[in-house]
Write a protein that holds these residues in place. Structure first.
Motif, PDB file in Angstrom:
ATOM      1  N   ALA A 155       0.810  -1.215   0.000  1.00  0.00           N
ATOM      2  CA  ALA A 155       0.000   0.000   0.000  1.00  0.00           C
ATOM      3  C   ALA A 155       0.848   1.271   0.000  1.00  0.00           C
ATOM      4  O   ALA A 155       0.315   2.365  -0.194  1.00  0.00           O
ATOM      5  CB  ALA A 155      -0.937   0.016   1.206  1.00  0.00           C
ATOM      6  N   THR A 156       2.151   1.129   0.221  1.00  0.00           N
ATOM      7  CA  THR A 156       3.031   2.316   0.237  1.00  0.00           C
ATOM      8  C   THR A 156       3.957   2.369  -0.985  1.00  0.00           C
ATOM      9  O   THR A 156       4.804   3.258  -1.074  1.00  0.00           O
ATOM     10  CB  THR A 156       3.889   2.316   1.511  1.00  0.00           C
ATOM     11  N   GLY A 157       3.781   1.446  -1.903  1.00  0.00           N
ATOM     12  CA  GLY A 157       4.630   1.460  -3.095  1.00  0.00           C
ATOM     13  C   GLY A 157       4.408   2.671  -3.977  1.00  0.00           C
ATOM     14  O   GLY A 157       5.279   3.031  -4.775  1.00  0.00           O
ATOM     15  N   TYR A 158       3.242   3.293  -3.835  1.00  0.00           N
ATOM     16  CA  TYR A 158       2.966   4.463  -4.676  1.00  0.00           C
ATOM     17  C   TYR A 158       3.908   5.611  -4.378  1.00  0.00           C
ATOM     18  O   TYR A 158       4.115   6.507  -5.232  1.00  0.00           O
ATOM     19  CB  TYR A 158       1.514   4.916  -4.484  1.00  0.00           C
ATOM     20  N   ILE A 159       4.499   5.664  -3.178  1.00  0.00           N
ATOM     21  CA  ILE A 159       5.410   6.764  -2.842  1.00  0.00           C
ATOM     22  C   ILE A 159       6.610   6.765  -3.788  1.00  0.00           C
ATOM     23  O   ILE A 159       6.991   7.803  -4.339  1.00  0.00           O
ATOM     24  CB  ILE A 159       5.858   6.654  -1.370  1.00  0.00           C
ATOM     25  N   GLY A 160       7.192   5.584  -3.972  1.00  0.00           N
ATOM     26  CA  GLY A 160       8.307   5.510  -4.925  1.00  0.00           C
ATOM     27  C   GLY A 160       7.870   5.773  -6.351  1.00  0.00           C
ATOM     28  O   GLY A 160       8.606   6.388  -7.135  1.00  0.00           O
ATOM     29  N   GLY A 161       6.653   5.312  -6.705  1.00  0.00           N
ATOM     30  CA  GLY A 161       6.176   5.536  -8.064  1.00  0.00           C
ATOM     31  C   GLY A 161       5.959   7.006  -8.374  1.00  0.00           C
ATOM     32  O   GLY A 161       6.375   7.503  -9.429  1.00  0.00           O
ATOM     33  N   ILE A 162       5.317   7.727  -7.448  1.00  0.00           N
ATOM     34  CA  ILE A 162       5.107   9.173  -7.657  1.00  0.00           C
ATOM     35  C   ILE A 162       6.434   9.910  -7.588  1.00  0.00           C
ATOM     36  O   ILE A 162       6.651  10.900  -8.316  1.00  0.00           O
ATOM     37  CB  ILE A 162       4.096   9.712  -6.639  1.00  0.00           C
ATOM     38  N   GLY A 163       7.346   9.454  -6.718  1.00  0.00           N
ATOM     39  CA  GLY A 163       8.679  10.072  -6.681  1.00  0.00           C
ATOM     40  C   GLY A 163       9.397   9.925  -8.007  1.00  0.00           C
ATOM     41  O   GLY A 163      10.029  10.868  -8.498  1.00  0.00           O
ATOM     42  N   LEU A 164       9.286   8.730  -8.610  1.00  0.00           N
ATOM     43  CA  LEU A 164       9.868   8.537  -9.941  1.00  0.00           C
ATOM     44  C   LEU A 164       9.213   9.441 -10.971  1.00  0.00           C
ATOM     45  O   LEU A 164       9.890  10.047 -11.814  1.00  0.00           O
ATOM     46  CB  LEU A 164       9.714   7.072 -10.346  1.00  0.00           C
ATOM     47  N   LEU A 165       7.889   9.558 -10.908  1.00  0.00           N
ATOM     48  CA  LEU A 165       7.172  10.415 -11.851  1.00  0.00           C
ATOM     49  C   LEU A 165       7.632  11.863 -11.734  1.00  0.00           C
ATOM     50  O   LEU A 165       7.888  12.537 -12.746  1.00  0.00           O
ATOM     51  CB  LEU A 165       5.666  10.304 -11.607  1.00  0.00           C
ATOM     52  N   MET A 166       7.763  12.374 -10.520  1.00  0.00           N
ATOM     53  CA  MET A 166       8.201  13.760 -10.341  1.00  0.00           C
ATOM     54  C   MET A 166       9.665  13.949 -10.734  1.00  0.00           C
ATOM     55  O   MET A 166      10.065  15.023 -11.183  1.00  0.00           O
ATOM     56  CB  MET A 166       7.986  14.179  -8.880  1.00  0.00           C
ATOM     57  N   THR A 167      10.465  12.887 -10.581  1.00  0.00           N
ATOM     58  CA  THR A 167      11.853  12.964 -11.048  1.00  0.00           C
ATOM     59  C   THR A 167      11.901  13.141 -12.563  1.00  0.00           C
ATOM     60  O   THR A 167      12.673  13.949 -13.094  1.00  0.00           O
ATOM     61  CB  THR A 167      12.610  11.698 -10.633  1.00  0.00           C
ATOM     62  N   VAL A 168      11.050  12.385 -13.267  1.00  0.00           N
ATOM     63  CA  VAL A 168      10.984  12.520 -14.728  1.00  0.00           C
ATOM     64  C   VAL A 168      10.508  13.923 -15.108  1.00  0.00           C
ATOM     65  O   VAL A 168      11.041  14.551 -16.034  1.00  0.00           O
ATOM     66  CB  VAL A 168      10.061  11.446 -15.322  1.00  0.00           C
ATOM     67  N   VAL A 169       9.502  14.416 -14.395  1.00  0.00           N
ATOM     68  CA  VAL A 169       9.002  15.774 -14.673  1.00  0.00           C
ATOM     69  C   VAL A 169      10.106  16.804 -14.443  1.00  0.00           C
ATOM     70  O   VAL A 169      10.247  17.766 -15.222  1.00  0.00           O
ATOM     71  CB  VAL A 169       7.776  16.067 -13.790  1.00  0.00           C
ATOM     72  N   MET A 170      10.901  16.629 -13.409  1.00  0.00           N
ATOM     73  CA  MET A 170      12.002  17.554 -13.142  1.00  0.00           C
ATOM     74  C   MET A 170      13.036  17.497 -14.255  1.00  0.00           C
ATOM     75  O   MET A 170      13.522  18.536 -14.726  1.00  0.00           O
ATOM     76  CB  MET A 170      12.652  17.214 -11.798  1.00  0.00           C
TER      77      MET A 170
END
Length: 351
Positions: free
Chosen positions: A110-125
């Motif tokens: 249930a906490t795996g989304y933290i890494g997924g959204i972190g990866l998404l924001m890294t790509v956006v950056m």
């Protein structure tokens, strides 16, 4: 297969996206709304893939954009893709928490989304949407803290997500600065090469002038040394002509051609003092225009009866050269010399 850096980074992004999606979908406990969890995970993965592959409509890069953007690096992410990433960052924490149930929000799946959204924001950056990436991280922090609490959120990977985005920003800033320094270095190298070329041209011109000086004054100087300076009147007149010729070659080479040299030498042998002054203004003229101007200079000097003749180039937009003839001072009639000739040679002929 030739694996480029961009392709390698895309593959890494795809692998990590698949890893975080699989981590969330691999349930090791009860899930109250599995469809909601699946939709949320798929939506986040889709937003990440779009952020990786979305291309701007206008491929041209602004002139003042960093060199690592555009064709030489990550292109700017389209705004609609950045907004989609923000929507994923805002909805994913709440959707996952509702999908797994309040009692299981701190489960590993249930906490795996933290890494997924972190990866998404890294790509956006990396795709140069700095404000969107920072806003997405803020939304992730708020959502995860609400459902997991501050201690739980930071213990389940929130620190790593923030670090990823921060490191991405530092790396892109460093690359941009390195690119700007490279551009400055290239410009300095080109300027140094141009300076060296100009110095080489000047040295070559000086060698030509020295060779000409030796041709003109060498025999005369040899005779002067051999005779101990005891020159006849004809040799002294010849020395004055040679000295004036050397001065003309050094002061005003742009004003000289064969016709001008012959006219000046004849005027000096007849007793006139001829002075040439090149003050610029002739560099942009064509050879045809320079030939016409030099022809008029030669005609003016040949026809001038004055004791002193001054030829001066000009930066005037219409007048290229001025020829002035003055009488000798102290002739018993006037205490000072008078102007006998004033001729202005136009820069361009009028039709």
């Amino acid at each position: 297969m030739n694996l480029t850096t961009r392709t390698a980074l895309l593959l890494v992004g795809i692998v990590f996206t698949a890893y975080h999606a699989a981590r969330t979908l691999f349930w090791t406990g009860p899930v109250m709304h599995p469809i909601l969890v699946i939709i949320t995970v798929c939506f986040g993965a889709l937003a990440t893939l779009i952020a990786l592959f979305a291309e701007p409509r206008t491929p041209a890069v602004a002139i003042d954009a960093p060199l690592t953007a555009g064709g030489n690096g990550p292109k700017v992410l389209p705004m609609w893709a950045a907004v989609l990433a923000l929507v994923a960052a805002a909805l994913t924490p709440t959707a996952i928490a509702i999908g797994v149930g309040r009692d299981h929000v701190d489960a590993p799946y249930a906490t795996g989304y933290i890494g997924g959204i972190g990866l998404l924001m890294t790509v956006v950056m990396i795709r140069r949407r700095v404000m969107c990436a920072l806003l997405g991280v803020a939304l992730l922090v708020i959502g995860s803290v609400i459902w997991l609490g501050p201690l739980g959120a930071f213990s389940f990977g929130l620190v790593g997500a923030i670090m990823w985005v921060s490191v991405a920003q530092i790396i892109m800033h460093s690359l941009d600065r390195a690119s700007r320094d490279t551009v400055r270095l290239i410009e300095l190298q080109r300027a140094a090469a141009a300076w060296q070329a100009a110095q080489s041209v000047r040295r070559r011109e000086r060698r030509v002038r020295v060779q000409f000086a030796l041709q003109v004054a060498g025999p005369l100087l040899t005779r002067m040394i051999g005779q101990g300076g005891a020159l006849t009147s004809e040799e002294r007149a010849e020395a004055r002509v040679a000295e004036g010729t050397l001065r003309d070659e050094l002061r005003a080479p742009n004003l000289l051609d064969t016709r001008v040299r012959v006219a000046i030498e004849q005027a000096r042998r007849q007793g006139s003092t001829v002075t040439l002054l090149d003050e610029g203004g002739l560099d942009g003229l064509t050879e045809e225009e320079l030939g016409r101007i030099r022809g008029e200079i030669a005609d003016a000097i040949a026809s001038a009866p004055s004791a002193r003749i001054i030829v001066r180039s000009s930066r005037h937009p219409e007048i290229a050269v001025t020829v002035v003839g003055r009488s000798a001072a102290g002739d018993g009639l006037t205490p000072e010399d008078t102007v006998e000739l004033w001729q202005e040679i136009a820069r361009a002929t009028t039709n």
